[in-house]
Design an enzyme around this catalytic site. Structure first.
Site, PDB file in Angstrom:
ATOM      1  N   SER A 187      96.265 -11.167 -49.533  1.00 45.57           N
ATOM      2  CA  SER A 187      96.401 -10.141 -50.567  1.00 45.57           C
ATOM      3  C   SER A 187      96.829 -10.818 -51.780  1.00 45.57           C
ATOM      4  O   SER A 187      97.704 -11.804 -51.909  1.00 45.57           O
ATOM      5  CB  SER A 187      97.861  -9.471 -50.222  1.00 45.57           C
ATOM      6  OG  SER A 187      98.108  -8.454 -51.260  1.00 45.57           O
ATOM      7  N   TYR A 202     106.306  -6.975 -47.187  1.00 41.80           N
ATOM      8  CA  TYR A 202     104.819  -7.035 -47.042  1.00 41.80           C
ATOM      9  C   TYR A 202     104.181  -8.173 -47.740  1.00 41.80           C
ATOM     10  O   TYR A 202     103.404  -8.934 -47.168  1.00 41.80           O
ATOM     11  CB  TYR A 202     104.308  -5.676 -47.703  1.00 41.80           C
ATOM     12  CG  TYR A 202     102.836  -5.785 -47.915  1.00 41.80           C
ATOM     13  CD1 TYR A 202     102.040  -5.685 -46.893  1.00 41.80           C
ATOM     14  CD2 TYR A 202     102.137  -5.898 -49.349  1.00 41.80           C
ATOM     15  CE1 TYR A 202     100.444  -5.691 -47.181  1.00 41.80           C
ATOM     16  CE2 TYR A 202     101.030  -5.989 -49.617  1.00 41.80           C
ATOM     17  CZ  TYR A 202      99.961  -5.848 -48.415  1.00 41.80           C
ATOM     18  OH  TYR A 202      98.874  -5.968 -48.914  1.00 41.80           O
TER      19      TYR A 202
END
Length: 328
Positions: A187, A202
């Site tokens: 990510s 996250y």
């Protein structure tokens, strides 16, 4: 030689070196994104296993792999959606001889021994050459860390434990034949941005995935196994709560085609050229400004989602991170 002349010569030399290095970097960037040939993925093996394969990037990657002649093992937590994806694949590649198997796993609730046993049973006797660890989750709306509840445990189980368990089961198959590719989806929240507030767990799990991939790349390259972390930025899926398009927002299909061209090369990379450009632009900005901008954005989204939740409770499937980073 006089001092002014020496200084002028030194300045010109430094300028030439800087220009040359920049030129080389640009040429290499153009080469890897547009001209470098993709590898023959079937040389890794005839089967590919994809987790999180019923929507978004994972589903698009499954279709792209099928287009290259690979058979598929689809992993997901919803049997109905796995069945629909399998049917769509057979319809798209009718007559190609495509074989598709499904494995039902919920990484957030299933015990580790169940995960390992189901993966082992699903790949038994198959020439698995590619593993794509795509399954992932995040909090459904921006939360300060002290507000985190059981979702924090689910994020760690899905993003970290699930990935490690699947990799641990598939890896011996690749070691035995001394070839294979393990692709982990990272990510931009853990790389492009200096911080990702209110999504702390996250983004931290994605940073783990980045480092995990680098380490495994060094460990297993000598055994013929390529390990990579592919880092996406914005990717437009049907779950995006926005309707507009943008320069940095590819569809899952466009992004997945770019991903396949990078398999077998750099251990950590931005396969989509516009995301790579986006990262370069972000790195040129002051980190303090990016921290401030990220915080203002998530606070705005938090306020917006809070007002929405008073009208309708967000479902588990809604992932606000699709708006921010376009990930599953």
């Amino acid at each position: 030689m006089e001092t002014p002349v020496v200084l002028e010569l030194l300045a010109k030399t430094i300028g030439f070196i800087t220009f040359f290095k920049t030129l080389i970097s640009i040429i290499r960037w153009v080469w890897v994104h547009f001209l470098r040939p993709a590898k023959n993925l079937k040389e890794y093996g005839s089967w590919a296993l994809v987790t999180g394969s019923t929507d978004g990037i994972g589903k698009a990657l499954a279709f792209e792999l099928a287009s290259k002649g690979l058979h598929l093992i689809l992993v997901g937590r919803n049997p109905a959606r796995l069945s629909v994806t399998t049917k769509e694949l057979h319809q798209r590649y009718l007559g190609s001889g495509l074989q598709v198997r499904s494995i039902v796993i919920d990484f957030s609730t299933d015990p580790s021994e169940v995960i390992c046993s189901r993966i082992q049973e699903g790949i038994d006797g198959l020439d698995v050459g590619i593993l794509i660890n795509n399954a992932g989750m995040t909090n459904t709306w921006p939360r300060f860390f002290h507000e985190a509840d059981s979702i924090m445990d689910d994020i760690v189980r899905v993003n970290l434990e699930g990935m490690c368990r699947v990799t641990r089961v598939v890896l011996p198959v690749m070691l035995k034949k001394k070839r294979g590719a393990i692709i982990n989806i990272g990510s931009g929240s853990a790389d492009t941005l200096p911080s990702f507030p209110l999504y702390s767990v996250y983004s931290a799990t994605k940073a783990y995935i980045h480092q995990f991939s680098r380490n495994l790349h060094v460990e297993y390259k000598q055994h013929g196994i390529d390990v990579q972390c592919l880092i996406p930025g914005f990717v437009k899926t049907k779950m995006l709560p926005i309707r507009f398009s943008s320069f940095f927002l590819p569809t899952p299909e466009v992004y997945s085609r770019a991903c396949l061209r990078w398999i077998g090369y750099e251990p950590v990379c931005y396969p989509y050229w516009r995301h790579s450009l986006q990262r370069t632009l972000a790195q040129a900005m002051p980190k303090e400004f990016l921290d401030w901008a990220a915080l203002q954005l998530v606070l705005l989204l938090r306020e917006r989602e809070s007002s929405k939740s008073q009208k309708k409770k967000p479902s588990r499937e809604f992932q606000l991170s699709h708006l921010l980073m376009g990930l599953n």
